[in-house]
Motif scaffolding. Structure first.
Motif, PDB file in Angstrom:
ATOM      1  N   GLN A 284      -1.685  24.087 110.029  1.00  0.00           N
ATOM      2  CA  GLN A 284      -0.978  24.660 111.009  1.00  0.00           C
ATOM      3  C   GLN A 284       0.136  23.608 111.422  1.00  0.00           C
ATOM      4  N   ASN A 285      -0.538  22.363 110.579  1.00  0.00           N
ATOM      5  CA  ASN A 285       0.571  20.538 110.986  1.00  0.00           C
ATOM      6  C   ASN A 285       0.556  20.219 109.640  1.00  0.00           C
ATOM      7  N   LYS A 286      -0.244  20.021 109.050  1.00  0.00           N
ATOM      8  CA  LYS A 286      -0.330  19.121 107.379  1.00  0.00           C
ATOM      9  C   LYS A 286      -0.172  19.915 105.976  1.00  0.00           C
ATOM     10  N   GLY A 287       0.316  21.395 106.593  1.00  0.00           N
ATOM     11  CA  GLY A 287       0.542  21.845 105.510  1.00  0.00           C
ATOM     12  C   GLY A 287      -0.613  22.491 104.443  1.00  0.00           C
ATOM     13  N   LEU A 288      -1.473  22.588 104.954  1.00  0.00           N
ATOM     14  CA  LEU A 288      -2.943  22.515 104.580  1.00  0.00           C
ATOM     15  C   LEU A 288      -2.953  24.670 104.041  1.00  0.00           C
ATOM     16  N   GLU A 289      -3.566  24.444 102.320  1.00  0.00           N
ATOM     17  CA  GLU A 289      -4.038  25.798 102.532  1.00  0.00           C
ATOM     18  C   GLU A 289      -5.517  26.269 101.924  1.00  0.00           C
ATOM     19  N   ILE A 290      -6.116  27.048 102.664  1.00  0.00           N
ATOM     20  CA  ILE A 290      -7.420  27.543 102.226  1.00  0.00           C
ATOM     21  C   ILE A 290      -7.769  28.656 101.848  1.00  0.00           C
ATOM     22  N   TYR A 291      -8.145  29.069 100.786  1.00  0.00           N
ATOM     23  CA  TYR A 291      -8.834  29.616  99.974  1.00  0.00           C
ATOM     24  C   TYR A 291     -10.131  30.206 100.561  1.00  0.00           C
ATOM     25  N   ALA A 292     -11.503  29.651 100.562  1.00  0.00           N
ATOM     26  CA  ALA A 292     -12.305  29.537 101.131  1.00  0.00           C
ATOM     27  C   ALA A 292     -12.998  28.721 101.625  1.00  0.00           C
ATOM     28  N   TYR A 293     -14.087  28.882 102.682  1.00  0.00           N
ATOM     29  CA  TYR A 293     -14.386  27.718 102.377  1.00  0.00           C
ATOM     30  C   TYR A 293     -15.865  27.917 103.311  1.00  0.00           C
TER      31      TYR A 293
ATOM     32  N   SER B  20     -24.586  22.080 107.525  1.00  0.00           N
ATOM     33  CA  SER B  20     -25.095  21.789 108.667  1.00  0.00           C
ATOM     34  C   SER B  20     -24.148  20.495 108.259  1.00  0.00           C
ATOM     35  N   SER B  21     -24.403  20.259 107.136  1.00  0.00           N
ATOM     36  CA  SER B  21     -24.257  18.328 106.760  1.00  0.00           C
ATOM     37  C   SER B  21     -22.915  18.478 106.164  1.00  0.00           C
ATOM     38  N   HIS B  22     -22.204  19.254 105.692  1.00  0.00           N
ATOM     39  CA  HIS B  22     -21.403  19.306 104.738  1.00  0.00           C
ATOM     40  C   HIS B  22     -20.523  20.667 104.435  1.00  0.00           C
ATOM     41  N   ILE B  23     -19.352  20.358 104.173  1.00  0.00           N
ATOM     42  CA  ILE B  23     -18.230  21.303 103.832  1.00  0.00           C
ATOM     43  C   ILE B  23     -18.005  22.309 102.637  1.00  0.00           C
ATOM     44  N   HIS B  24     -17.724  23.019 102.364  1.00  0.00           N
ATOM     45  CA  HIS B  24     -17.102  23.238 101.173  1.00  0.00           C
ATOM     46  C   HIS B  24     -15.591  23.242 100.967  1.00  0.00           C
ATOM     47  N   LEU B  25     -14.238  23.516 100.691  1.00  0.00           N
ATOM     48  CA  LEU B  25     -13.198  23.963 100.646  1.00  0.00           C
ATOM     49  C   LEU B  25     -12.796  24.467  99.132  1.00  0.00           C
ATOM     50  N   LEU B  26     -11.963  25.453  99.354  1.00  0.00           N
ATOM     51  CA  LEU B  26     -10.892  25.934  98.100  1.00  0.00           C
ATOM     52  C   LEU B  26     -10.054  25.839  98.790  1.00  0.00           C
ATOM     53  N   CYS B  27      -9.031  24.467  98.393  1.00  0.00           N
ATOM     54  CA  CYS B  27      -7.957  24.012  99.293  1.00  0.00           C
ATOM     55  C   CYS B  27      -6.342  24.031  98.407  1.00  0.00           C
ATOM     56  N   LYS B  28      -5.777  23.310  99.353  1.00  0.00           N
ATOM     57  CA  LYS B  28      -4.432  22.825  98.231  1.00  0.00           C
ATOM     58  C   LYS B  28      -3.709  22.016  99.406  1.00  0.00           C
ATOM     59  N   ALA B  29      -2.709  21.543  99.575  1.00  0.00           N
ATOM     60  CA  ALA B  29      -1.661  20.971 100.458  1.00  0.00           C
ATOM     61  C   ALA B  29      -0.207  21.631  99.628  1.00  0.00           C
ATOM     62  N   THR B  30       0.219  21.462 100.806  1.00  0.00           N
ATOM     63  CA  THR B  30       2.018  22.064 100.602  1.00  0.00           C
ATOM     64  C   THR B  30       3.052  21.562 101.086  1.00  0.00           C
ATOM     65  N   ASN B  31       4.215  21.631 101.364  1.00  0.00           N
ATOM     66  CA  ASN B  31       4.835  21.421 102.087  1.00  0.00           C
ATOM     67  C   ASN B  31       5.637  19.579 102.096  1.00  0.00           C
ATOM     68  N   GLY B  32       4.992  19.012 101.075  1.00  0.00           N
ATOM     69  CA  GLY B  32       5.291  17.723 100.869  1.00  0.00           C
ATOM     70  C   GLY B  32       3.678  16.417 101.089  1.00  0.00           C
TER      71      GLY B  32
END
Length: 184
Positions: free
Chosen positions: A45-54, A58-70
């Motif tokens: 909502q505030n940092k332009g993060l687009e998440i496509y999969a996640y 228990s000990s880690h996070i996987h993200l398929l993502c990108k940053a937008t809006n500068g």
């Protein structure tokens, strides 16, 4: 510092893995899982993060993502880790946690060798980021993300794991909205 596995470009998608120090199973408690989900929502909502999969394990996070809006993805990830570190520690200290003393001691000892002033270390330095360049790579990583809980025998079907975008793709309720890719 090496940039081989860093999100150094802007407006491109990455497969990212963020891991806790020592692979400690922090996200076994619901309150800690929501610390991550709420922080990801904020970044969307505030940092332009687009998440496509996640998936939140228990000990880690996987993200398929990108940053937008500068926004720059490496900055978003840095801020995410900084905020969630504080929130995770706060939750460990203030809410029921049978491993409280052990975890705090481990986090404290994990930063004793650092040159900078730091009392606790929750996340491993940096993160692992791979640039998304092909549809094959996207499909392979989304499948990897969604089958992670199945491989760990947490659930039988990917969509049964609540803290995964497999639920979004299956049309089920989820507390983290994503941008679904039309690749399947």
């Amino acid at each position: 510092m090496s940039t081989k596995y860093k999100a150094t470009t802007t407006d491109e998608a990455y497969f990212i893995t963020i891991t806790t120090i020592g692979w400690i199973d922090i996200f076994t408690r619901l309150n800690q899982k929501y610390t991550i989900v709420n922080a990801l929502n904020y970044c969307q909502q505030n940092k332009g993060l687009e998440i496509y999969a996640y998936v939140l394990m228990s000990s880690h996070i996987h993200l398929l993502c990108k940053a937008t809006n500068g926004f720059i993805l490496s900055d978003v990830i840095r801020d995410f880790k900084k905020f969630t570190s504080k929130k995770i520690l706060e939750t460990i200290k203030e809410e029921p946690e049978s491993r409280r003393e052990w975890m705090l001691d481990y986090f404290q000892k994990s930063c004793q060798h650092l040159k900078r002033e730091q009392n606790y270390k929750v996340w491993q330095d940096g993160y692992h980021a791979e640039l998304v360049e092909t549809n094959w790579f996207i499909k392979q990583k989304v499948n990897y993300i969604h089958t992670n809980p199945v491989k760990d025998k947490i659930v039988a079907l990917p969509e049964d794991y609540y803290f995964s975008s497999a639920r979004n793709y299956a049309g089920l309720d989820n507390d983290l909205e994503i941008i679904m890719l039309d690749l399947f």
